[in-house]
Design a protein around this motif. Sequence first.
Motif, PDB file in Angstrom:
ATOM      1  N   ALA A 121      34.167  43.851  43.106  1.00  0.00           N
ATOM      2  CA  ALA A 121      35.516  44.248  42.705  1.00  0.00           C
ATOM      3  C   ALA A 121      35.821  45.580  43.398  1.00  0.00           C
ATOM      4  N   PRO A 122      36.891  45.679  44.172  1.00  0.00           N
ATOM      5  CA  PRO A 122      37.053  46.794  45.110  1.00  0.00           C
ATOM      6  C   PRO A 122      37.409  48.135  44.503  1.00  0.00           C
ATOM      7  N   TYR A 123      37.906  48.162  43.276  1.00  0.00           N
ATOM      8  CA  TYR A 123      38.483  49.398  42.745  1.00  0.00           C
ATOM      9  C   TYR A 123      37.557  50.200  41.833  1.00  0.00           C
ATOM     10  N   GLU A 124      36.367  49.685  41.566  1.00  0.00           N
ATOM     11  CA  GLU A 124      35.468  50.390  40.654  1.00  0.00           C
ATOM     12  C   GLU A 124      34.070  50.516  41.246  1.00  0.00           C
ATOM     13  N   PHE A 125      33.442  51.626  40.956  1.00  0.00           N
ATOM     14  CA  PHE A 125      32.077  51.858  41.428  1.00  0.00           C
ATOM     15  C   PHE A 125      31.280  52.525  40.312  1.00  0.00           C
ATOM     16  N   PHE A 126      29.953  52.433  40.412  1.00  0.00           N
ATOM     17  CA  PHE A 126      29.125  53.113  39.407  1.00  0.00           C
ATOM     18  C   PHE A 126      27.996  53.891  40.075  1.00  0.00           C
ATOM     19  N   ILE A 127      27.610  54.949  39.396  1.00  0.00           N
ATOM     20  CA  ILE A 127      26.499  55.802  39.833  1.00  0.00           C
ATOM     21  C   ILE A 127      25.326  55.549  38.904  1.00  0.00           C
ATOM     22  N   GLY A 141      46.781  45.579  46.772  1.00  0.00           N
ATOM     23  CA  GLY A 141      46.214  44.231  46.851  1.00  0.00           C
ATOM     24  C   GLY A 141      45.414  43.954  45.601  1.00  0.00           C
ATOM     25  N   ASN A 142      45.958  43.156  44.731  1.00  0.00           N
ATOM     26  CA  ASN A 142      45.389  43.006  43.388  1.00  0.00           C
ATOM     27  C   ASN A 142      44.396  41.863  43.258  1.00  0.00           C
ATOM     28  N   LYS A 143      44.238  41.057  44.312  1.00  0.00           N
ATOM     29  CA  LYS A 143      43.436  39.843  44.152  1.00  0.00           C
ATOM     30  C   LYS A 143      42.317  39.707  45.175  1.00  0.00           C
ATOM     31  N   TYR A 144      41.951  40.793  45.819  1.00  0.00           N
ATOM     32  CA  TYR A 144      40.893  40.662  46.815  1.00  0.00           C
ATOM     33  C   TYR A 144      39.555  41.160  46.275  1.00  0.00           C
ATOM     34  N   LEU A 145      38.498  40.578  46.797  1.00  0.00           N
ATOM     35  CA  LEU A 145      37.143  41.012  46.500  1.00  0.00           C
ATOM     36  C   LEU A 145      36.449  41.331  47.818  1.00  0.00           C
ATOM     37  N   LEU A 146      35.453  42.213  47.761  1.00  0.00           N
ATOM     38  CA  LEU A 146      34.706  42.573  48.963  1.00  0.00           C
ATOM     39  C   LEU A 146      33.497  41.666  49.116  1.00  0.00           C
ATOM     40  N   PRO A 147      33.280  41.117  50.311  1.00  0.00           N
ATOM     41  CA  PRO A 147      32.051  40.350  50.530  1.00  0.00           C
ATOM     42  C   PRO A 147      30.822  41.221  50.271  1.00  0.00           C
ATOM     43  N   ALA A 148      29.803  40.633  49.696  1.00  0.00           N
ATOM     44  CA  ALA A 148      28.571  41.378  49.417  1.00  0.00           C
ATOM     45  C   ALA A 148      27.961  41.902  50.715  1.00  0.00           C
ATOM     46  N   GLU A 149      27.453  43.123  50.667  1.00  0.00           N
ATOM     47  CA  GLU A 149      26.721  43.719  51.784  1.00  0.00           C
ATOM     48  C   GLU A 149      25.383  44.250  51.233  1.00  0.00           C
ATOM     49  N   ILE A 150      24.593  43.335  50.727  1.00  0.00           N
ATOM     50  CA  ILE A 150      23.332  43.694  50.075  1.00  0.00           C
ATOM     51  C   ILE A 150      22.243  43.813  51.141  1.00  0.00           C
ATOM     52  N   THR A 168      44.185  40.899  51.023  1.00  0.00           N
ATOM     53  CA  THR A 168      43.909  39.642  50.339  1.00  0.00           C
ATOM     54  C   THR A 168      42.509  39.181  50.746  1.00  0.00           C
ATOM     55  N   ASN A 169      42.046  38.130  50.113  1.00  0.00           N
ATOM     56  CA  ASN A 169      40.744  37.577  50.498  1.00  0.00           C
ATOM     57  C   ASN A 169      40.772  36.988  51.914  1.00  0.00           C
ATOM     58  N   ASN A 170      41.942  36.682  52.402  1.00  0.00           N
ATOM     59  CA  ASN A 170      42.059  36.118  53.751  1.00  0.00           C
ATOM     60  C   ASN A 170      41.966  37.183  54.848  1.00  0.00           C
ATOM     61  N   ASN A 171      42.472  38.389  54.551  1.00  0.00           N
ATOM     62  CA  ASN A 171      42.485  39.414  55.598  1.00  0.00           C
ATOM     63  C   ASN A 171      41.553  40.591  55.335  1.00  0.00           C
ATOM     64  N   VAL A 172      40.804  40.556  54.228  1.00  0.00           N
ATOM     65  CA  VAL A 172      40.012  41.719  53.841  1.00  0.00           C
ATOM     66  C   VAL A 172      38.998  42.129  54.910  1.00  0.00           C
ATOM     67  N   VAL A 173      38.335  41.168  55.518  1.00  0.00           N
ATOM     68  CA  VAL A 173      37.311  41.499  56.507  1.00  0.00           C
ATOM     69  C   VAL A 173      37.945  42.084  57.765  1.00  0.00           C
ATOM     70  N   SER A 174      38.975  41.446  58.278  1.00  0.00           N
ATOM     71  CA  SER A 174      39.616  41.933  59.502  1.00  0.00           C
ATOM     72  C   SER A 174      40.287  43.284  59.277  1.00  0.00           C
ATOM     73  N   PHE A 175      40.939  43.430  58.118  1.00  0.00           N
ATOM     74  CA  PHE A 175      41.623  44.692  57.836  1.00  0.00           C
ATOM     75  C   PHE A 175      40.635  45.849  57.726  1.00  0.00           C
ATOM     76  N   LEU A 176      39.591  45.682  56.917  1.00  0.00           N
ATOM     77  CA  LEU A 176      38.652  46.776  56.700  1.00  0.00           C
ATOM     78  C   LEU A 176      37.793  47.047  57.937  1.00  0.00           C
ATOM     79  N   THR A 177      37.537  46.022  58.726  1.00  0.00           N
ATOM     80  CA  THR A 177      36.792  46.229  59.970  1.00  0.00           C
ATOM     81  C   THR A 177      37.591  47.130  60.906  1.00  0.00           C
TER      82      THR A 177
END
Length: 242
Positions: A182-188, A147-156, A62-71
């Motif tokens: 949006a976590p599920y799609e990427f582009f080249i 997890g259908n409602k989470y977004l990744l914080p920008a890492e620009i 979720t947006n609440n745990n995304v940072v801690s989980f992925l870290t």
Amino acid sequence: MMKLFIYCLGIVLFFGSCEDKKKASQNENEIENEVEIDTSTSISNQKNNTEKKDSIAYPEITNNNVVSFLTEYGKNNPETKVLISSRFGDIEIELYKDTPLHRANMIYLVKQKYFDETFFHRVVPNFIIQAGNSDIVSTPRKRVALGNKYLLPAEIIPGRIHEYGSVSGAKEYRENPDNRTAPYEFFIFLGPKSSTTHLNGKYTIFGRVTKGMDVVEEISKVKADDGDWPLQNIYITAKVVE
């Protein structure tokens, strides 16, 4: 007459015995085949159950745990190379360590088999090809499970711009002033640098293609509809290389 009766009875019993043996043989084969099918199904179910148990070990993101989980996940899964395969060939991607949440998210989704049987669903010649979506029911089901409602914080990363072979996260075109991914799609990216003014500084670049840009080029040229969706689905699978 008695001898003739006994003789006829013997013939009937003999052929009846042969027919019973034939039926018994057929039934035995059917049972063997049924056992093989049941065994195969059992093994498949055991495998599926194992996969479900493995996935249950992780919480819904979720947006609440995304940072801690992925870290935490990133610390335990330090891989940086992913192989994307399609009928056009293989594309090898190197993930950047200085975008740790995006790297960990990609590795997580690959290991959870999310990308398998999704598509390169958007192709724009001389610009981009985009992957991670499909029009089959398994894709939204996977998203709900993970997890259908989470977004990744920008890492620009300052100064990092889109170049030939850059891999970036897609965005949802709703209010998104923080440029969350949006976590599920990427582009080249394939296009010239002149077409990156609306991309640079707004989309997180988290990797690059190290092998297979010829495949990317070929995919970008397939026939597509007015929404850039290929007329023939381009299924993909993904695996972690190292």
